[in-house]
Write an enzyme that holds these catalytic residues in place. Structure first.
Site, PDB file in Angstrom:
ATOM      1  N   GLU B 217      26.396 -11.553  57.433  1.00  0.00           N
ATOM      2  CA  GLU B 217      25.934 -12.792  56.817  1.00  0.00           C
ATOM      3  C   GLU B 217      27.081 -13.788  56.793  1.00  0.00           C
ATOM      4  O   GLU B 217      28.231 -13.438  57.078  1.00  0.00           O
ATOM      5  CB  GLU B 217      25.378 -12.532  55.416  1.00  0.00           C
ATOM      6  N   HIS B 255      25.110 -13.554  47.093  1.00  0.00           N
ATOM      7  CA  HIS B 255      26.305 -12.721  47.175  1.00  0.00           C
ATOM      8  C   HIS B 255      27.551 -13.578  46.944  1.00  0.00           C
ATOM      9  O   HIS B 255      27.642 -14.678  47.490  1.00  0.00           O
ATOM     10  CB  HIS B 255      26.434 -12.068  48.553  1.00  0.00           C
TER      11      HIS B 255
END
Lengths: 402, 296
Positions: B217, B255
């Protein structure tokens, strides 16, 4: 979490970093007092700076036409006039978007007589999991630009967290900046203090741009943090209640503030297809797949791994408060979570909110058959998606003219 | 074969009496994993679910049960201490599930682990699973919070920063009748114990893992680092997916580590690095399994 420039300077000053004299002001009267104090102390110029969490303030324009979010004043009256034109007014800069930001606080500070500008920052170098001090003689410009055009002008010094920043490292940096004599010693102290601010505040970034050599009364030169930006690690705020209190909710989107009350991770975007997903990675890739099939995601929304019925309901309400939303995609991979609990939550939320927009639901995982049955038997028009691709294509299609 | 853990791995759970730790210790036991001990300071001598002994310290638990791996479920303010206690007891593997540990704590933990034999996975991760041979892959080793039943014993290695995206990939494989050797979630924090590359190297060295799915990511450069190594030394097909192409710069996407800052850590840069390394690009998260299977 970001804080304002004046708050960043308060934190820096607390750790021994020299910053220009000045006060934050919330009213024109406070600005008059602050400016009077500066001119009485013999400062020939004051700077009036709008406090918003966005860059490009100096070149910004207020909605009522006033030019510049940072202005130099030669007198108390001029400073008061600037304060009057900034406080309670909306400033638009290249970083705020066309809606701009309401200026609720200004910083009235001594305008230093700047001889030289440097750049100094402390941040985490993720590649080596260590703090990194970055410095450059190219101050006052964006560091990304320097990194691009003249990377050799950026000084990098890593800190071993086992021993902390050692004095020889501050000397290396001061020397590389070309400083001599008293300024060399001042810089060493200042670099150590900036690092201490970073470490002890649990900052994610401390950036001083520009860090300046200024000429004081009688021609004496000193090093001062003329502008400062600090970002903080939200995970560590629990041990810094004083810093947590610096959070300015007015700088955040109201929907994001509301979402954070329900432990939801929501970020508003510009599109019209809302999504509700469990897990950050899945939530990001749900936005990506909507875009891939020609749609525009309206938000990032992660309800977390163990979302409750109430959270799903709160999430729906937040999504629906965004007027640009025209369709909704729910994408849940219920690993441990029971898909039927989620399905029940969706049905309740749809009934409660009287949802009229197209809703596509993709459920996968634990007890999925029961979850799909709950959706089918609800009597609501919910479009089922078999895979992420199928669901994304279906939700994009609902917005196309038939 | 598998990497890092096998169905025989003896596991202890740090924070076994907290609601989060207890729930997942129970699920691991139900999956058939060898949860042999729990650690909760002050509750030593009690039993978890009437059968798993609880100890006051990790060292005691290791001495009494021979546990070699631990799952850390303790709350963020105490997590750094718990991880280092595991390392001090010479555990082979410490898997930190805890989300929300201050970055500075992890900087110190990572430094303190240098030169030690203990491997840390996470924090802020779903943990890892080596599927077993029983029904719905039970009898395997499950450390953490991943749903066990979605797995199937087999040969594909999966490594990812994201939990649910890992499950998505695993489920796509299982639905196509393809099993996994080991699935590792390395976590979404900016400072973590084990990188994509650490896991990729182990998969490349594992004779029973002929193909790998790597999920990344936005943020940092761990995916680029892994891709660079694969370009030079890779011997097996790798399919990759990167989440966050549509994420706005400067915003943390759930996150703590998922952020594009100063033009660094973009999805495009990572996809370009994957392509240059011959990694198969899954253009959407729906095609992770198919992308790999086409390469094999």
């Amino acid at each position: 979490m970001n804080i304002h420039e004046y708050q960043a300077k308060q934190l820096l000053a607390r750790h021994g970093v020299a910053v220009p004299a000045g006060d934050p002001c919330k009213t024109v009267e406070e600005a008059r007092v602050a400016a009077t104090k500066l001119f009485a102390a013999g400062h020939p110029l004051a700077v009036v700076k709008s406090q918003i969490h966005a860059g490009g303030r100096g070149k910004g324009t207020f909605k009522h036409g006033f030019q510049g979010g940072v202005k130099l004043a030669k007198s108390v009256e001029e400073a008061v006039n600037f304060a009057d034109n900034m406080l309670g007014k909306v400033l638009v800069t290249k970083q705020t978007g066309p809606e701009g930001r309401l200026v609720q606080t200004i910083l009235v500070a001594a305008a230093e007589s700047i001889r030289m500008e440097f750049y100094l920052a402390v941040l985490l170098d993720r590649n080596v999991s260590r703090p990194l001090i970055m410095a450059s003689t190219e101050g006052g410009v964006e560091i990304e630009e320097v990194a691009e055009k003249s990377p050799e002008k950026i000084i990098r010094e890593h800190v071993d967290p086992a021993v902390g920043l050692m004095p020889y490292q501050t000397r290396k940096i001061a020397s590389a900046l070309g400083l001599k004599g008293d300024l060399f010693n001042q810089a060493c102290k200042l670099i150590a203090a900036v690092y201490k601010t970073w470490w002890e505040s649990d900052a994610s970034m401390v950036e001083i741009n520009p860090l300046c050599i200024v000429e004081g009364p009688g021609g004496k030169e000193s090093i001062v943090a003329v502008d400062a930006k600090i970002g903080l690690d939200e995970n560590a705020l629990y041990r810094h209640p004083d810093i947590a209190a610096m959070r300015d909710l007015a700088e955040e989107s109201p929907l994001e503030v509301e979402a954070s009350k329900h432990a939801l991770n929501y970020i508003k975007l510009d599109g019209n297809i809302a999504c509700l997903v469990n897990g950050a990675g899945l939530a990001m890739s749900t936005m990506d797949i909507i875009k891939h099939f020609g749609g525009d995601p309206a938000n990032f929304l992660d309800v977390g791994g163990g979302a409750s019925k109430d959270q799903v309901s709160a999430a729906f309400k937040i999504i629906l408060s965004d007027a640009s939303v025209k369709a909704i995609l729910v994408n849940i991979f219920g690993g441990i979570m029971d898909c039927n609990v989620i399905a029940t939550g969706i049905v309740e939320a749809v009934r409660e909110t009287g949802l009229k927009l197209p809703l596509v639901v993709r459920l996968e995982g634990n007890n999925v058959a029961a979850g799909k049955k709950t959706l089918a038997e609800s009597g609501l028009t919910i479009i089922g998606g078999d895979s992420m691709a199928d669901a994304a294509q279906k939700v994009v299609k609902t917005l196309r003219p038939a | 074969m598998a990497i890092l853990v096998t169905p025989e791995t003896k596991i202890l759970v740090q924070g076994i009496t907290g609601s989060f730790g207890a729930r997942h210790a129970t699920l691991s036991l139900a999956y058939g994993s060898q949860v042999v001990a729990g650690v909760t300071p002050g509750k030593g001598g009690q039993l978890f679910e009437g059968k798993v002994p609880i100890f006051d310290t990790v060292a005691e638990a290791v001495k009494a049960t021979g546990a070699t791996a631990s799952a850390v479920f303790v709350p963020p303010p105490f997590a750094a201490d718990a991880i280092l206690e595991g390392a001090d007891a010479n555990l082979e593997l410490v898997v930190a599930i805890t989300e929300g540990i201050p970055v500075n704590d992890m900087i110190r933990v990572k430094r303190a682990l240098q030169g030690r034999s203990t491997r840390l996975i996470g924090p802020n991760c779903p943990g890892l699973v080596t599927p077993g041979t029983g029904p719905q892959s039970s009898g395997g080793c499950r450390i953490g919070i991943a749903p066990g039943y979605i797995h199937k014993k087999g040969h594909i290695g999966v490594v990812s920063r994201s939990g649910t995206l890992t499950y998505e990939a695993v489920w796509q494989l299982t639905c196509r009748g393809v099993g996994q050797s080991t699935c590792v979630g390395i976590g979404g924090d900016p400072v973590n114990g084990t990188s994509h590359l650490d896991v990729i190297k182990r998969f490349m060295a594992d004779p029973e893992t002929p193909g790998i799915i790597m999920i990344g990511e936005i943020g940092g450069a761990a995916e680029e680092e892994a891709a660079e190594w694969i370009a030079k030394y890779g011997t097996k097909p790798v399919a990759g997916f990167i989440a966050g192409a549509t994420a706005p710069p400067g915003r943390r996407m759930g996150h703590a580590g998922a952020i594009v800052s100063g033009g660094k850590g973009t999805a495009q840069a990572k996809i370009d690095a994957f392509r240059a390394a011959g990694i198969g690009i899954s253009r959407t998260p729906s095609e992770m399994a198919d992308t790999l299977l086409r390469m094999m």
